[in-house]
Structure formats: C-alpha cells, structure tokens
Motif scaffolding. Structure first.
Motif, PDB file in Angstrom:
ATOM      1  N   THR A 461     -13.610  -3.848   9.803  1.00  0.00           N
ATOM      2  CA  THR A 461     -13.537  -4.654   8.583  1.00  0.00           C
ATOM      3  C   THR A 461     -12.670  -3.879   7.599  1.00  0.00           C
ATOM      4  OG1 THR A 461     -15.755  -5.442   8.984  1.00  0.00           O
ATOM      5  CG2 THR A 461     -14.889  -5.758   6.752  1.00  0.00           C
ATOM      6  N   VAL A 462     -11.615  -4.534   7.119  1.00  0.00           N
ATOM      7  CA  VAL A 462     -10.640  -3.847   6.269  1.00  0.00           C
ATOM      8  C   VAL A 462     -10.598  -4.516   4.905  1.00  0.00           C
ATOM      9  CG1 VAL A 462      -8.150  -3.373   6.017  1.00  0.00           C
ATOM     10  CG2 VAL A 462      -9.247  -3.141   8.251  1.00  0.00           C
ATOM     11  N   LEU A 463     -10.586  -3.696   3.865  1.00  0.00           N
ATOM     12  CA  LEU A 463     -10.383  -4.221   2.507  1.00  0.00           C
ATOM     13  C   LEU A 463      -8.884  -4.116   2.210  1.00  0.00           C
ATOM     14  CD1 LEU A 463     -11.318  -5.122  -0.328  1.00  0.00           C
ATOM     15  CD2 LEU A 463     -11.694  -2.716  -0.878  1.00  0.00           C
ATOM     16  N   ILE A 464      -8.265  -5.266   1.920  1.00  0.00           N
ATOM     17  CA  ILE A 464      -6.818  -5.266   1.652  1.00  0.00           C
ATOM     18  C   ILE A 464      -6.564  -4.717   0.244  1.00  0.00           C
ATOM     19  CG2 ILE A 464      -4.755  -6.710   1.396  1.00  0.00           C
ATOM     20  CD1 ILE A 464      -5.930  -8.633   3.425  1.00  0.00           C
ATOM     21  N   GLU A 465      -5.724  -3.671   0.168  1.00  0.00           N
ATOM     22  CA  GLU A 465      -5.408  -3.081  -1.151  1.00  0.00           C
ATOM     23  C   GLU A 465      -4.086  -3.580  -1.708  1.00  0.00           C
ATOM     24  OE1 GLU A 465      -5.897   1.199  -1.311  1.00  0.00           O
ATOM     25  OE2 GLU A 465      -7.817   1.078  -0.268  1.00  0.00           O
ATOM     26  N   GLY A 466      -3.172  -4.000  -0.832  1.00  0.00           N
ATOM     27  CA  GLY A 466      -1.871  -4.481  -1.324  1.00  0.00           C
ATOM     28  C   GLY A 466      -0.859  -4.496  -0.197  1.00  0.00           C
ATOM     29  N   ASP A 467       0.427  -4.638  -0.577  1.00  0.00           N
ATOM     30  CA  ASP A 467       1.490  -4.615   0.421  1.00  0.00           C
ATOM     31  C   ASP A 467       1.588  -3.219   1.036  1.00  0.00           C
ATOM     32  OD1 ASP A 467       2.078  -7.178  -0.218  1.00  0.00           O
ATOM     33  OD2 ASP A 467       3.901  -6.726  -1.351  1.00  0.00           O
ATOM     34  N   SER A 468       2.038  -3.169   2.291  1.00  0.00           N
ATOM     35  CA  SER A 468       2.278  -1.853   2.888  1.00  0.00           C
ATOM     36  C   SER A 468       3.490  -1.228   2.178  1.00  0.00           C
ATOM     37  CB  SER A 468       2.514  -1.993   4.396  1.00  0.00           C
ATOM     38  OG  SER A 468       3.855  -1.820   4.700  1.00  0.00           O
ATOM     39  N   LYS A 469       3.551   0.092   2.207  1.00  0.00           N
ATOM     40  CA  LYS A 469       4.645   0.773   1.498  1.00  0.00           C
ATOM     41  C   LYS A 469       5.998   0.360   2.056  1.00  0.00           C
ATOM     42  CE  LYS A 469       2.609   5.072  -0.058  1.00  0.00           C
ATOM     43  NZ  LYS A 469       2.153   6.278   0.584  1.00  0.00           N
ATOM     44  N   LYS A 470       6.033   0.120   3.390  1.00  0.00           N
ATOM     45  CA  LYS A 470       7.331  -0.098   4.040  1.00  0.00           C
ATOM     46  C   LYS A 470       7.806  -1.538   3.990  1.00  0.00           C
ATOM     47  CE  LYS A 470       7.287   3.847   7.104  1.00  0.00           C
ATOM     48  NZ  LYS A 470       6.687   4.271   8.353  1.00  0.00           N
ATOM     49  N   SER A 471       6.866  -2.497   3.957  1.00  0.00           N
ATOM     50  CA  SER A 471       7.312  -3.894   4.040  1.00  0.00           C
ATOM     51  C   SER A 471       6.333  -4.824   3.329  1.00  0.00           C
ATOM     52  CB  SER A 471       7.429  -4.298   5.512  1.00  0.00           C
ATOM     53  OG  SER A 471       7.417  -5.696   5.624  1.00  0.00           O
ATOM     54  N   ASN A 472       6.881  -5.766   2.570  1.00  0.00           N
ATOM     55  CA  ASN A 472       5.968  -6.723   1.933  1.00  0.00           C
ATOM     56  C   ASN A 472       5.575  -7.846   2.889  1.00  0.00           C
ATOM     57  OD1 ASN A 472       8.221  -8.257   2.019  1.00  0.00           O
ATOM     58  ND2 ASN A 472       8.534  -8.379  -0.212  1.00  0.00           N
TER      59      ASN A 472
END
Ligand code: 5AD
Ligand code: SF4
Length: 517
Positions: A461-472
C-alpha cells in the motif's frame, strides 16, 4: 560525500530556502525574511515555527535573497562539516549586507547555541544570534537590531515546546508534515553536542499535538512524522500540568532515565518468550501520564487514512508497549530508525550508549518478532576514538545481522565541549576513518540492494506524495517501510494523498519500481 541522504538529515534539503504557500494578502506585510535551514528535521520544523512568529510580526517570506530585509540561517552543529558550510554561506551574505546596510542577518539553532556571543565577535556581520529555545524573543531582538544593537538570546529552557504556535508549512508537498512532540535530549552520548545545544528533554502537551495532527489531516495531509531528538522518551505528566503552580506548557521529564553504563532490560526479550506472551500494558490514562506508546495510539485514532511515522528513537527507550501499539494500527508505519553507532561493546561503552551489542541485537529480533517485515535503519559512526580494526569488524557484523534497509553513515567528528572531546583523544587518522566508512557504506549498499530484491513481486500500500523526480508521467510514493517507490500514472482518478496498491517489478539500490494492481 559520505553522508547519505535521508529523511532525518536529508542532504538534498541542506540549505533549502523556504517559501510558504501564502494565502494571506501580501500587502499587509511590510518586510520580507529569507530563511535557510541546515541539519536535522527538527531544524526544518523549527524554521516553520520561526516563520509563524515572523508572519505575526508583519514579515512575509521570500526565497529570493535580494528581496530580503532579514536573512536567517537555521544551523546545525552535529559535525564540523555542517558548521563549515554555514560559515561559508555567511561570508556570501556579507556582500549583500555591504550593498544594503539595513539588511539584518541572524543565526539560529544549534550553532548559535554552541558559539553564543563568540558568533557576534567572530562573524562581525551577524546582527542576531538566537538559540533553539529563544525564538519567541525574535521580534524584540529584531527591534533592537534595527536600532543598531546586536541581539542575542541563547537561553535554554526547561519548558519551551512552542506548543501553542501553529507552524507555517514551508515548501510543503501538502501530504507529509513534521510535528514536533518533544525537544532536547537527556542522553549524554559522549560524541554528541545535542544535549548542550538543545538542552534538557521536555515533552509537548498531547492535546496540542493531537490538534495539530487533526488540523493537518483536515487540510488534506495524509502523513505526520512525530519528531524529537528521542521520541520514545516522550512523557507528559498531565497531573503536574493541571496543578495550578506548574507552568502549562512543556514538562521536564520526571521518569527515571538511564545514565552512565547501566543496562536496563525491563523490555528486553527473554529467550523462549513469544511476543504474544507479553501483551502491551493497557494505556494507563487514569494515572495522568502519557507515554510515547499512548501518544502514538491517540494520533493513530485520528483517522485510519492518516499515516504516522516517528523519528528518532534511542534503542534503550523503544519499549514493547511501543512495538505492540505499532503492530495494532495499520496506519502506524512499520519502520523504525534504530541508531546503532557501533557494534563493539567497548566502543559503545566509551560512547555512553547504555546498551551492548547483544542487547541491541535482541531489540532487532524483538521488532521482527512482533512486526515481521518491519523496515529498520540505523545511524553508524566510523572511527570513534580508539576504534580498532576488530571493533570496526564488529560493527560490520551487527549490520549484516540486522540487515538494515538503509543507514545514515558518518565518520567521527570531534565536537568541542562533548564528553568525548574532554575524555578521549580523537586518535584515528582521517584516511582510516574514511576507509572504514567506505566499507560501511559498501556493505550498506549491498544490504539495501538485497532488501529491495526481497520486495520484488510483493504488493504494497503506497501513499502518493507527488510526481516522480524524473518524469511527471510517474508517481512517487512510499511504502509503510519508508521505501520510495515509483510507478506509472495508469489510473486517472489518483492524486497526491491517494493510497494505492502497487506491485514491485524492478528495483535499484535506492528505489523500488512498480505498477498499480
Ligand atoms: N561525529 C559523527 N557523527 C555524529 N553523530 C552525532 N554526533 C556525531 C559526531 N560527533 C551522528 C550520530 C547520530 C546522528 C544524528 O549523527 O550517528 O545518531
Ligand atoms: Fe545525541 Fe545521543 Fe541524544 Fe541522539 S540520543 S541526540 S546521539 S546525545
């Protein structure tokens, strides 16, 4: 170079300049402050308290140095390198002061506390020197400095917890936030300057903590990290707090604390004992005191949708009660930072860590017994005074045994005024310290890789924090065990703050890569 980025002392955030998400009408502010923070999460959290105090005084924040009327540097003293970085930065600010003489420059935090008035004498450009417990006096000191007087307040407090100040969230992702629950440290680890720069332990009242966490949840935040130099020794005596003669904010700890080299094994697992033979003591709320385990439970009950982390723990203080509370609540993240420092009993004794390697190992076993799959990380120091090759090998052996998911690794840096500085010679040559540190880093890299490989095929189970650093086109989030995981944005309805089930397909040493299931 050897200091690995991490959440407690995140190298990528060092020197970060803050910009708040400003909702207030900018016109009411007549001056601007710029604040840069160094060191641990506690400093970053303190900068949010400072911002709140300054906002009330009519200062708005800017992240552009040339716009600032007041430049503040929130500093760290833990290793010499951290202090050198700040000194270099202050000489850069000197140029700005020449161009704009009305500009005020202030040093906050641990370096201010350690160097006190020496700062004003040595770094002639500094107008303000304010220690970690004196931020409420900033407005008065600024007025003095405007009048040309140098402002200094480095008084340490036995009570200050800034409980009533609502931090202004700076550079926030809107999903994860730090909440300070206690300040200071009563442990006298011989290498460490913190007890001198941040003073005695005191705990913040639980009601204000619960309110801050609930407010964060209502504002859309989905993860709080309860912060303190030693969170497991959180202890709030409500009875004393409500007695009329006792100040209401922040209580000095009254529980017995370990000192010297005494070992206490009140919660050390005994051989043959199963986790379930030893259920957690019922929260003793009637007795009027709140322990860390009780506080954790109270925060966990705010909402199952709010994740809870905490940092940082001393192995001697993380009790079975804490472990069982963690196991009981899904939303308390299964991750413990358990600083080791050294795997040699002789060095641990010189460090005044009050545990042995055997005791530490039994704590690791206990964590895994009560919470199989719990993530564990450590702090490790290479090259402490008198460390032999055999001592160093023992550290590597405890690392192998503990299978840390990651570690924060340093070589020993002698700090003036500490017990080690007064008692022992810093006698390990730098090249040996660095070589040993490199061996520790290499082993940790191997362990991290192994730990990530074991996650392949598993669903988290993952909590989404935002876009990945490398790709939106990819999300970045964390597992309960605090591992970063990156995965494609295959479902459109998800936003930062959403929980999602992700299967791990690949991994690097530092990151898991997956897909939504
Ligand atoms: N030298 C090197 N590392 C240190 N730490 C604390 N003091 C020193 C020092 N003098 C490390 C410890 C601690 C972490 C926050 O910083 O590992 O747990
Ligand atoms: Fe420093 Fe030890 Fe306190 Fe951690 S527990 S802040 S290392 S004295």
């Amino acid at each position: 170079m050897f200091e690995i980025a991490h959440k407690v002392h995140d190298e990528s955030r060092q020197g970060e300049a803050f910009t708040p998400a400003m909702t207030t009408d900018d016109k009411q502010f007549n001056r601007r402050f710029y604040i840069e923070s160094y060191g641990c999460s506690m400093n970053f959290s303190d900068s949010e308290i400072v911002a709140s105090i300054l906002f009330n005084e009519g200062f708005s924040a800017t992240r552009h140095l040339h716009e600032a009327d007041l430049i503040l540097v929130n500093t760290c003293s833990i290793r010499e390198k951290a202090e050198q970085t700040v000194r270099k930065r202050l000489t850069e600010f000197r140029k700005l002061k020449h161009q704009k003489p009305s500009l005020l420059i202030g040093v906050l935090g641990c370096m201010a506390e350690r160097l006190k008035s020496k700062f004003l004498e040595e770094e002639k450009l500094v107008d303000l020197v304010v220690g970690p417990d004196a931020y409420r006096s900033l407005p008065g000191l600024i007025v003095d400095a405007d009048d040309g007087q140098k402002g200094i307040n480095v008084l340490l407090s036995r009570e200050e917890t800034y409980a009533d100040i609502s931090p202004v969230r700076l550079n926030s992702n809107g999903i994860t936030a730090f909440v300070s629950i206690m300040r200071g440290c009563n442990n006298m680890c011989s290498f460490c300057v913190v007890p001198f720069t941040r003073g005695r332990e005191r705990s913040r009242d639980p009601e204000s903590i619960i309110k801050e966490c609930s407010d964060l949840f209502n504002a859309g935040y989905r993860e709080v990290t309860l912060l303190g130099q030693n969170v497991d020794s959180y202890y709030y005596n409500q009875a004393a707090a409500t007695a009329p003669s006792v100040p209401q904010r922040g209580k000095v700890h009254t529980q017995p604390s370990l000192s010297g080299n005494t070992l206490m094994d009140n919660d050390t697992p005994k051989s043959g004992e199963s986790a379930l033979d030893n259920p957690p003591p019922e929260a003793d709320r009637g007795a009027g005191f709140i322990t860390f385990a009780m506080l954790l439970e109270m925060v966990a009950q705010i909402s199952p949708q709010l994740r809870i982390r905490f940092s940082t723990s001393h192995p001697k203080d993380i009790t079975d009660e804490v472990l069982f509370t963690m196991a009981k609540y899904n939303n308390i993240c299964k991750y413990i930072h358990l600083p080791l420092q050294s795997g040699s009993n002789r060095i641990l004794q010189l460090m005044n860590r009050s545990y042995t390697r055997e005791w530490y190992i039994s704590k690791v076993d206990r964590i895994r017994e009560i919470m199989p799959g719990c993530g564990i990380s450590a702090d490790i120091i290479a090259g402490f005074c008198t460390e032999t090759e055999e001592d160093h090998q023992e550290t590597l052996r405890v690392m192998e045994y503990s299978k840390y998911d990651m570690s924060y690794m340093f070589f020993y840096s002698e700090r003036p005024g500490t017990l080690a500085h007064r008692r022992y010679k810093d006698d390990i040559p730098e090249e040996i310290k660095k070589r040993r540190l490199q061996e520790i880093v290499d082993l940790q890299n191997k362990l991290s890789q192994q730990s990530n490989k074991e996650d392949l095929g598993k669903i988290f189970t993952v909590l989404i924090e935002g876009d990945s650093k490398k790709s939106n086109k990819d999300w970045m989030g964390r597992t309960s065990q605090n591992k970063v995981i990156v995965f494609p944005k295959s479902i459109h309805s998800l936003v930062p703050g959403s929980y999602v089930e992700v299967r791990v397909n690949h991994c690097t040493q530092a990151t898991l890569l997956g897909e939504i299931v």
